[in-house]
Write a protein that holds these residues in place. Structure first.
Motif, PDB file in Angstrom:
ATOM      1  N   THR A  60     -17.052  20.813   3.626  1.00 48.38           N
ATOM      2  CA  THR A  60     -17.410  19.599   3.199  1.00 48.38           C
ATOM      3  C   THR A  60     -16.998  19.383   1.763  1.00 48.38           C
ATOM      4  OG1 THR A  60     -19.239  19.747   4.753  1.00 48.38           O
ATOM      5  CG2 THR A  60     -19.350  17.942   2.977  1.00 48.38           C
ATOM      6  N   PHE A  94     -17.190  16.385  -1.139  1.00 48.60           N
ATOM      7  CA  PHE A  94     -17.682  15.123  -2.059  1.00 48.60           C
ATOM      8  C   PHE A  94     -16.558  14.227  -2.262  1.00 48.60           C
ATOM      9  CE2 PHE A  94     -21.590  17.639  -2.607  1.00 48.60           C
ATOM     10  CZ  PHE A  94     -22.482  17.065  -1.977  1.00 48.60           C
ATOM     11  N   LYS A  95     -16.755  12.807  -1.966  1.00 48.14           N
ATOM     12  CA  LYS A  95     -15.644  11.932  -2.162  1.00 48.14           C
ATOM     13  C   LYS A  95     -15.404  12.094  -3.881  1.00 48.14           C
ATOM     14  CE  LYS A  95     -16.351   9.117   1.495  1.00 48.14           C
ATOM     15  NZ  LYS A  95     -16.762   7.586   2.036  1.00 48.14           N
ATOM     16  N   SER A 149     -15.593  13.752  10.666  1.00 51.77           N
ATOM     17  CA  SER A 149     -15.752  13.306   9.325  1.00 51.77           C
ATOM     18  C   SER A 149     -16.112  11.747   9.319  1.00 51.77           C
ATOM     19  CB  SER A 149     -14.420  13.430   8.560  1.00 51.77           C
ATOM     20  OG  SER A 149     -14.815  13.251   7.295  1.00 51.77           O
ATOM     21  N   ASP A 194     -21.011   9.862   0.991  1.00 56.41           N
ATOM     22  CA  ASP A 194     -20.558  10.266  -0.249  1.00 56.41           C
ATOM     23  C   ASP A 194     -19.703  11.544  -0.065  1.00 56.41           C
ATOM     24  OD1 ASP A 194     -22.561  12.190   0.146  1.00 56.41           O
ATOM     25  OD2 ASP A 194     -23.372  11.975  -1.625  1.00 56.41           O
ATOM     26  N   TYR A 195     -19.155  11.774   1.241  1.00 54.94           N
ATOM     27  CA  TYR A 195     -18.649  13.231   1.570  1.00 54.94           C
ATOM     28  C   TYR A 195     -17.718  12.850   2.794  1.00 54.94           C
ATOM     29  CZ  TYR A 195     -21.422  13.580   5.568  1.00 54.94           C
ATOM     30  OH  TYR A 195     -22.143  12.997   6.743  1.00 54.94           O
ATOM     31  N   GLU A 196     -16.823  13.898   2.929  1.00 50.68           N
ATOM     32  CA  GLU A 196     -15.878  13.851   4.210  1.00 50.68           C
ATOM     33  C   GLU A 196     -15.944  15.405   4.642  1.00 50.68           C
ATOM     34  OE1 GLU A 196     -14.565  11.325   5.640  1.00 50.68           O
ATOM     35  OE2 GLU A 196     -14.223   9.867   4.261  1.00 50.68           O
TER      36      GLU A 196
END
Length: 131
Positions: free
Chosen positions: A82, A84-85, A106, A120-122
């Motif tokens: 994972t 964070f963007k 995702s 706020d993540y991918e």
């Protein structure tokens, strides 16, 4: 660091084993897929941490390549993590340098762009080479 299933790859200086440079923590997990009947076996990277002086010298790539080898050895379906963007450098590192792509679960891959923006993540993944 007290999760019994967590495994660690520790990077130390060759000249002084007490001189820690960083670590990668991971677990072998069964992860969901978009198919409700199928779970993927994954080597999931939870953290990759390097001291500032050890960055941009290939150590992070080396640790991630070791995780890929572990995944291949144990016949995992994929390596996952994972990111964070907001971590633009990390996102580029994993995608451009190491070849990771958005995993099917995702937010950016399975949700509309409007709904994916709420996260706020991918989740990134890379298939293992088990042949």
């Amino acid at each position: 660091m007290r999760v019994p299933e967590m495994r660690y790859l520790i990077a130390r200086a060759a000249s002084d084993p007490q001189d820690l440079k960083g670590f990668l923590s991971f677990q072998i997990l069964h992860e969901e897929t978009m198919d409700d009947d199928i779970m993927a076996q994954a080597a999931y990277c939870f953290e990759l941490q390097l001291i500032p002086t050890a960055r941009s010298q290939g150590l992070g790539e080396f640790l991630m390549r070791l995780l890929e080898r572990i995944g291949n050895y144990w016949k995992m379906d994929k390596i996952m993590l994972t990111v964070f963007k907001a971590n633009k450098g990390g996102f580029r590192f994993y995608t451009e340098k190491l070849g990771f792509t958005l995993d099917e679960i995702s937010p950016g891959a399975c949700l509309s762009a409007l709904r994916a923006r709420r996260f706020d993540y991918e989740i990134l993944s890379k298939l293992c080479n088990n042949s």
